[in-house]
Design a protein around this motif. Structure first.
Motif, PDB file in Angstrom:
ATOM      1  N   PRO A 127      -4.189 -43.913 -19.870  1.00 39.84           N
ATOM      2  CA  PRO A 127      -3.197 -43.744 -18.710  1.00 39.84           C
ATOM      3  C   PRO A 127      -3.001 -42.238 -18.287  1.00 39.84           C
ATOM      4  O   PRO A 127      -2.989 -41.495 -19.196  1.00 39.84           O
ATOM      5  N   SER A 128      -2.691 -42.083 -17.124  1.00 40.82           N
ATOM      6  CA  SER A 128      -2.118 -40.831 -16.580  1.00 40.82           C
ATOM      7  C   SER A 128      -0.857 -41.154 -16.113  1.00 40.82           C
ATOM      8  O   SER A 128      -0.409 -42.357 -15.773  1.00 40.82           O
ATOM      9  N   TYR A 129       0.271 -40.331 -15.761  1.00 35.85           N
ATOM     10  CA  TYR A 129       1.519 -40.320 -15.324  1.00 35.85           C
ATOM     11  C   TYR A 129       1.819 -40.232 -13.885  1.00 35.85           C
ATOM     12  O   TYR A 129       1.083 -39.398 -13.083  1.00 35.85           O
ATOM     13  N   HIS A 130       2.163 -41.012 -13.297  1.00 32.10           N
ATOM     14  CA  HIS A 130       2.490 -41.320 -11.762  1.00 32.10           C
ATOM     15  C   HIS A 130       4.075 -41.363 -11.461  1.00 32.10           C
ATOM     16  O   HIS A 130       4.611 -42.034 -12.300  1.00 32.10           O
ATOM     17  N   LYS A 131       4.142 -40.841 -10.374  1.00 32.80           N
ATOM     18  CA  LYS A 131       5.608 -40.602 -10.071  1.00 32.80           C
ATOM     19  C   LYS A 131       6.346 -40.071 -10.883  1.00 32.80           C
ATOM     20  O   LYS A 131       7.507 -40.785 -11.489  1.00 32.80           O
ATOM     21  N   THR A 132       6.129 -39.367 -11.969  1.00 31.89           N
ATOM     22  CA  THR A 132       6.750 -38.817 -13.170  1.00 31.89           C
ATOM     23  C   THR A 132       7.946 -38.066 -12.889  1.00 31.89           C
ATOM     24  O   THR A 132       8.163 -37.212 -11.891  1.00 31.89           O
ATOM     25  N   LYS A 133       9.034 -38.492 -13.305  1.00 29.06           N
ATOM     26  CA  LYS A 133      10.335 -37.892 -13.352  1.00 29.06           C
ATOM     27  C   LYS A 133      10.709 -36.801 -14.236  1.00 29.06           C
ATOM     28  O   LYS A 133      10.439 -36.880 -15.366  1.00 29.06           O
ATOM     29  N   LEU A 134      11.584 -35.655 -13.588  1.00 27.79           N
ATOM     30  CA  LEU A 134      11.925 -34.758 -14.459  1.00 27.79           C
ATOM     31  C   LEU A 134      13.056 -35.156 -15.429  1.00 27.79           C
ATOM     32  O   LEU A 134      14.005 -35.704 -14.854  1.00 27.79           O
ATOM     33  N   LYS A 135      12.914 -34.646 -16.368  1.00 20.42           N
ATOM     34  CA  LYS A 135      14.123 -35.173 -17.479  1.00 20.42           C
ATOM     35  C   LYS A 135      15.034 -34.014 -17.834  1.00 20.42           C
ATOM     36  O   LYS A 135      16.391 -34.145 -17.819  1.00 20.42           O
ATOM     37  N   PHE A 136      14.512 -32.859 -18.109  1.00 27.09           N
ATOM     38  CA  PHE A 136      15.237 -31.825 -18.829  1.00 27.09           C
ATOM     39  C   PHE A 136      14.722 -30.469 -18.562  1.00 27.09           C
ATOM     40  O   PHE A 136      13.512 -30.232 -18.580  1.00 27.09           O
ATOM     41  N   ILE A 137      15.378 -29.359 -18.012  1.00 26.79           N
ATOM     42  CA  ILE A 137      14.769 -27.885 -17.968  1.00 26.79           C
ATOM     43  C   ILE A 137      15.818 -27.068 -18.932  1.00 26.79           C
ATOM     44  O   ILE A 137      16.968 -27.239 -18.735  1.00 26.79           O
ATOM     45  N   GLN A 138      15.145 -26.348 -19.655  1.00 25.69           N
ATOM     46  CA  GLN A 138      16.045 -25.229 -20.600  1.00 25.69           C
ATOM     47  C   GLN A 138      15.270 -23.763 -20.365  1.00 25.69           C
ATOM     48  O   GLN A 138      14.028 -23.620 -20.534  1.00 25.69           O
ATOM     49  N   LEU A 139      16.160 -22.831 -19.866  1.00 23.41           N
ATOM     50  CA  LEU A 139      15.779 -21.453 -19.582  1.00 23.41           C
ATOM     51  C   LEU A 139      16.464 -20.559 -20.842  1.00 23.41           C
ATOM     52  O   LEU A 139      17.511 -21.072 -21.270  1.00 23.41           O
ATOM     53  N   SER A 140      15.572 -19.906 -21.627  1.00 27.22           N
ATOM     54  CA  SER A 140      16.006 -18.994 -22.805  1.00 27.22           C
ATOM     55  C   SER A 140      15.393 -17.704 -22.501  1.00 27.22           C
ATOM     56  O   SER A 140      14.459 -17.351 -22.180  1.00 27.22           O
ATOM     57  N   ARG A 141      16.121 -16.816 -22.930  1.00 22.22           N
ATOM     58  CA  ARG A 141      15.770 -15.445 -22.668  1.00 22.22           C
ATOM     59  C   ARG A 141      14.977 -15.036 -24.054  1.00 22.22           C
ATOM     60  O   ARG A 141      15.579 -15.400 -25.072  1.00 22.22           O
ATOM     61  N   VAL A 142      13.732 -14.397 -23.905  1.00 24.83           N
ATOM     62  CA  VAL A 142      13.132 -14.029 -25.033  1.00 24.83           C
ATOM     63  C   VAL A 142      13.193 -12.534 -25.173  1.00 24.83           C
ATOM     64  O   VAL A 142      13.470 -12.182 -26.333  1.00 24.83           O
TER      65      VAL A 142
END
Length: 348
Positions: A127-142
């Motif tokens: 299986p591959s992912y179709h019409k995949t939805k975004l769940k979460f984004i996290q930006l962190s300063r390194v």
């Protein structure tokens, strides 16, 4: 007075922040009392809100009876989300390791069963992912001018990447960008993140619009990830020698070569998916209708299976043009039902 953030205060704080993110208006106790999970009176909520204000998690604009989140409140909320998502991702990964092992075994056995039952060659894509939805984004300063971008998409696929930025973002800038990106993009597919949304996001980000553009590139990459590593399971390639019209030297070696080359089969599956987007019915390609040159003397019968959550794959049977279509179609239908029972129903 020594106060701590107990479960009730956390629930009320989250309700205030969620409501404020949706409306942009100060939030009153009456609005919060409508949250079904609380089951508290307005008076109790007012007391809790008063404590939260004293603790510095919410503020009261002088012109309003309602409250708005403070930076401390936002920080707590984002940290909570991150913790919850990390726990969710860990649980899902553990579950998926078992599920993927099981799925791989099932698909291999099904390819073998198809080849034995039909006396033709069989292929099944993982299986591959179709019409995949975004769940979460996290930006962190390194470090200065460098951000870690964590993108979680449906199916709990996690992509981590570093991006270099021209500016040094402060904690408040990062917090605001995290809130802006998540409130604007959560639940959207790559197709839904259109130019209007991108333009609005960059406008809202103001001087940080370039950071938003870089992050959006990573989001698109994460959503598309998975299709490049498509697994293909084949069985019964030597069955083609049963049919004189396919078993002559050059034709046979080309066909066997196609069934052994994962890249060609990946292209074949991608072509089928492009032509049958959203369709899980059975397709029959006869002779020149087949997308692969070396299969022009064959008939190929395919079906897309759907395991739910955007997970889809393709089953194919390759044989001579004079194949027993009735038997092949019946076998494929039974197989689709078995996959549905074995996997999709598990999620309900």
């Amino acid at each position: 007075m020594d106060m701590k953030l107990d479960d009730r205060k956390v629930t009320i704080l989250k309700a205030i922040i969620k409501t404020y993110l949706e409306t942009g208006e100060p939030v009153g106790s009456r609005t919060i009392s409508k949250y079904s999970e609380l089951k508290l009176s307005s008076a109790t909520i007012r007391n809790e809100m008063s404590d939260l204000e004293e603790m510095g998690y919410i503020l009261q604009p002088h012109t309003s009876a309602g409250r708005i989140p403070s930076d401390k409140g936002y920080r707590f909320y984002v940290d909570q989300i991150m913790t919850e998502k990390e726990e969710e991702v860990t649980e899902f990964k553990e579950m998926m390791v078992q599920k993927v092992d099981r799925l791989e075994l099932v698909l291999k056995k099904m390819a073998q069963a198809l080849a034995v039952n039909t006396n033709y060659a069989a292929m099944i894509s993982g299986p591959s992912y179709h019409k995949t939805k975004l769940k979460f984004i996290q930006l962190s300063r390194v470090e200065k001018n460098k951000l870690l971008v964590v993108v979680v998409v449906e199916g709990n696929i996690v992509k981590n990447t570093m991006i270099n930025i021209a500016e040094d973002l402060g904690d408040e800038d990062l917090l605001n960008l995290n809130i802006l990106l998540n409130s604007s993009l959560n639940g959207l597919t790559i197709e839904e993140i259109n130019l209007d949304i991108i333009s609005r996001l960059k406008g809202d980000a103001g001087i940080h619009s370039q950071v938003v553009e870089l992050v959006l590139n990573e989001v698109a990459e994460a959503i598309r990830a998975g299709e490049e590593d498509l697994q293909i399971y084949t069985s019964g390639a030597t069955n083609i020698f049963r049919y004189p019209e396919l078993s002559e030297g050059e034709k046979a070696s080309q066909l066997i070569g196609t069934l052994e080359h994962k890249e060609v089969l990946q292209e074949f599956v991608s072509e089928i998916n492009a032509n049958t987007e959203g369709d899980t019915g059975i397709q029959v390609y006869i002779g020149d209708e087949t997308p692969v040159q070396s299969m022009k003397d064959c008939s190929v019968v395919t079906a897309n299976y759907d395991l739910g959550g955007g997970l889809r794959g393709t089953i194919g049977i390759i044989g001579p043009k004079r194949m027993d279509y009735e038997k092949v179609l019946g076998t494929l239908r039974n197989l689709m039902n078995q996959l549905d029972v074995a996997f999709k129903k598990d999620e309900r």
